[in-house]
Design a protein around this motif. Structure first.
Motif, PDB file in Angstrom:
ATOM      1  N   LEU A 289     -14.436  -3.193  -4.234  1.00 28.14           N
ATOM      2  CA  LEU A 289     -13.734  -4.317  -3.893  1.00 28.14           C
ATOM      3  C   LEU A 289     -13.980  -5.517  -4.914  1.00 28.14           C
TER       4      LEU A 289
ATOM      5  N   VAL B 238      -9.683  -8.785  -3.135  1.00 32.30           N
ATOM      6  CA  VAL B 238      -9.640  -9.395  -1.649  1.00 32.30           C
ATOM      7  C   VAL B 238     -10.396 -10.531  -1.555  1.00 32.30           C
TER       8      VAL B 238
ATOM      9  N   ALA C 214      -5.894   4.261  -5.276  1.00 33.29           N
ATOM     10  CA  ALA C 214      -6.267   2.811  -5.855  1.00 33.29           C
ATOM     11  C   ALA C 214      -7.718   2.927  -6.458  1.00 33.29           C
TER      12      ALA C 214
ATOM     13  N   HIS D  11      -5.127  -7.138   3.494  1.00 28.10           N
ATOM     14  CA  HIS D  11      -6.343  -6.654   3.861  1.00 28.10           C
ATOM     15  C   HIS D  11      -6.426  -5.581   4.786  1.00 28.10           C
TER      16      HIS D  11
ATOM     17  N   SER E 186       1.004  -1.119   0.048  1.00 25.45           N
ATOM     18  CA  SER E 186      -0.021   0.020  -0.147  1.00 25.45           C
ATOM     19  C   SER E 186       0.959   1.331  -0.064  1.00 25.45           C
TER      20      SER E 186
ATOM     21  N   VAL F 126      -6.141  -2.059   2.778  1.00 24.16           N
ATOM     22  CA  VAL F 126      -6.949  -1.692   1.636  1.00 24.16           C
ATOM     23  C   VAL F 126      -7.474  -0.286   1.979  1.00 24.16           C
TER      24      VAL F 126
ATOM     25  N   ALA G 256      -4.537   2.012   0.749  1.00 22.65           N
ATOM     26  CA  ALA G 256      -4.486   1.939  -0.714  1.00 22.65           C
ATOM     27  C   ALA G 256      -5.428   2.801  -1.542  1.00 22.65           C
TER      28      ALA G 256
ATOM     29  N   PHE H 110      -4.842  -2.483  -6.239  1.00 21.75           N
ATOM     30  CA  PHE H 110      -4.340  -3.269  -5.064  1.00 21.75           C
ATOM     31  C   PHE H 110      -4.855  -4.701  -4.935  1.00 21.75           C
TER      32      PHE H 110
ATOM     33  N   THR I 151      -6.603 -14.573  -3.088  1.00 20.03           N
ATOM     34  CA  THR I 151      -5.821 -13.304  -3.795  1.00 20.03           C
ATOM     35  C   THR I 151      -4.402 -13.816  -4.435  1.00 20.03           C
TER      36      THR I 151
ATOM     37  N   ALA J 103      -9.513  -3.087  -5.324  1.00 20.21           N
ATOM     38  CA  ALA J 103      -8.810  -3.968  -4.548  1.00 20.21           C
ATOM     39  C   ALA J 103      -9.303  -5.325  -4.658  1.00 20.21           C
TER      40      ALA J 103
ATOM     41  N   ALA K  68      -4.736  -7.553  -2.247  1.00 20.14           N
ATOM     42  CA  ALA K  68      -4.628  -7.847  -0.669  1.00 20.14           C
ATOM     43  C   ALA K  68      -4.040  -9.085  -0.708  1.00 20.14           C
TER      44      ALA K  68
ATOM     45  N   VAL L 106       1.364   2.386  -3.638  1.00 16.56           N
ATOM     46  CA  VAL L 106       0.248   2.717  -4.546  1.00 16.56           C
ATOM     47  C   VAL L 106       0.044   4.250  -4.984  1.00 16.56           C
TER      48      VAL L 106
END
Length: 482
Positions: free
Chosen positions: A84, A70, A65, A54, A34, A57, A60, A43, A90, A68, A45, A37
């Protein structure tokens, strides 16, 4: 490289790994840290062994970002849930992205492994090939089970050449990286006692390095140096895989070899036979290890049908990466000194090459050749034996003084009969070192990365910058009240 298209889109990610997200997006970069970023990044995680991605996030997103990936619930009130992308795993999603990035463009890939010189060869290949066409390469030392898929997933669809570094911490890791890259060309730079603590014998290290050939495409080419006693093991591995090979040697017969070498303190000039093509070129870095690196580079460029002329021009302008042999001229208050920053890491092969590089570096008047050395790591039960073998190299390469940041290097210097001082690293180490140097000295800094000798290099460069700034101000008549 200029992006003509997004690196990743939400639609492509969904098709690749089934990631479910509610809001369309496109990203120009991928980050797993992060702190790095930038606006427009995706991103990922990753769970991690010490820190869980995580938990970062929210940070980020605060840095721009666009989305992300996740696999867990993420903390934070202001996290945009629509951005998300939920997946079961991941890390597996990153690997699927890597595989997709490899096949979505007509790219020729090169994978590089070895006990020494991996990063140097990767960066030289990048510079050589990008003169011909769009080239993507691993950065830093992104060469492990996370770094390899991340480097692949970052490859733009416009790339026509991809160069990837594959490292190892144990058996099977090179195979895993190679199977993911599926290279057109696989390069083994050298075989030596790096990570000897995790292998019983160097034969086993050679076997682990040869795993890279298992990932080659059916018409792929294996390239490796033969100036070591385990060359036969690599040869057997290539024969077993059924792939074409190009052998490389600095001192003997091989498919790629020098015909004439002239070494200088700041460069090397040579004429070489590159698998039937004679080429005369200059390497912008001194040292015999760079002769081998350059031959491996030219062999790989030829194997992927790149332009050897452009590659030769790139080698002439080559600049070493920070911590990997970059040379600096220090203007200190009392002395002008040549500093070689080879602080990133050390193993028996790379340390011997560093000492040879120091021997080629000119000194002036009463200048000395000084080796600032930290103990090597990950050598296991053979650590003392492999350290003591360096005593002859210290004498052979004309080292006048050793400054040892570690008990084993301190003992090596004493066994060699060389003036040796045992130092302990602290905030004043760089300034103390600067004060001990004499005009005309040549200094190399080398040791295990965990020893942190890069801090000393950065400290010396700060002293140098401050002195140059003061000189410039004095010439301009600028003064300051302190």
């Amino acid at each position: 490289m200029n992006f003509k298209e997004p690196l990743w889109t939400s639609a492509e990610l969904t098709a690749t790994c089934g990631g479910a997200g509610a809001q369309p997006w496109y990203a120009d970069g991928i980050q797993i840290d992060s702190r790095e970023v930038l606006p427009g990044d995706l991103f990922v995680a990753l769970p991690g062994t010490q820190k869980n991605g995580h938990a970062y996030v929210a940070e980020a997103f605060s840095k721009g970002a666009v989305a992300a990936i996740v696999s867990e619930d993420v903390p934070g009130k202001d996290i945009p849930a629509l951005k998300l992308v939920h997946v079961p795993d991941t890390m597996q999603a990153l690997r699927l992205m890597a595989a997709q990035a490899r096949v979505r463009a007509p790219v020729k890939t090169i994978a590089v492994t070895g006990s020494a010189g991996k990063t140097s060869v990767v960066q030289a290949l990048r510079q050589a090939l990008e003169r011909t066409d769009a080239t993507h390469a691993s950065i830093k030392s992104f060469n492990n089970h996370v770094g390899v898929p991340l480097s692949l997933a970052r490859m733009p669809r416009q790339a026509r050449f991809g160069v990837f570094e594959i490292g190892m911490s144990g058996p099977g890791e090179v195979r895993g990286g190679a199977m993911l890259v599926k290279p057109d060309v696989a390069v083994v730079t050298a075989v030596g006692a790096a990570h000897a603590g995790r292998f019983g014998r160097i034969f086993e290290i050679a076997k682990a390095k040869s795993e890279i050939f298992e990932g080659l495409k059916p018409d792929g080419v294996a390239i490796f140096g033969v100036d070591h006693e385990w060359a036969g093991n690599l040869m057997d591995a290539v024969k077993a895989s059924g792939h074409e090979r190009l052998t490389v040697s600095v001192t003997g017969e091989a498919d790629v070899r020098p015909l004439r070498i002239t070494e200088h303190g700041n460069c090397t000039c040579l004429t070489a036979d590159v698998a039937g093509t004679t080429i005369t070129y200059k390497i912008g870095q001194p040292g015999r290890e760079w002769v081998l690196n350059s031959l491996l580079v030219l062999a790989a460029v030829k194997a992927v049908e790149g332009d050897l002329g452009h590659a030769a021009l790139a080698l002439a302008k080559l600049e070493a990466e920070p911590g990997r042999g970059r040379q600096h001229l220090l203007t200190l208050p009392h002395a002008t000194v040549t500093l070689i920053d080879d602080s990133y890491n050390a193993n028996p092969l790379s340390l011997k090459a560093a000492l040879r590089r120091l021997s080629l570096t000119p000194t002036k008047k009463f200048g000395r050749r000084i080796a600032v050395l930290a103990d090597m790591r990950e050598l296991g039960a053979r650590s003392n034996e492999l350290h003591m073998k360096l005593a002859d190299d210290l004498k052979r390469f004309g080292v006048d003084k050793v400054i040892a940041f570690g008990p084993q290097m301190n003992e090596v210097g004493k066994v060699a009969g060389i003036s040796t001082e045992r130092w302990h690293k602290d905030d004043d180490s760089a300034l103390r070192l600067a004060e001990t140097l004499r005009d005309g000295d040549a200094v190399i800094v080398k040791g295990a990365n965990s020893a942190g000798l890069g801090d000393i290099v950065r400290g010396l460069l700060r002293v140098n910058a401050a002195e140059r700034a003061e000189d410039a101000n004095n010439k301009l008549g600028v003064s300051y009240a302190l």
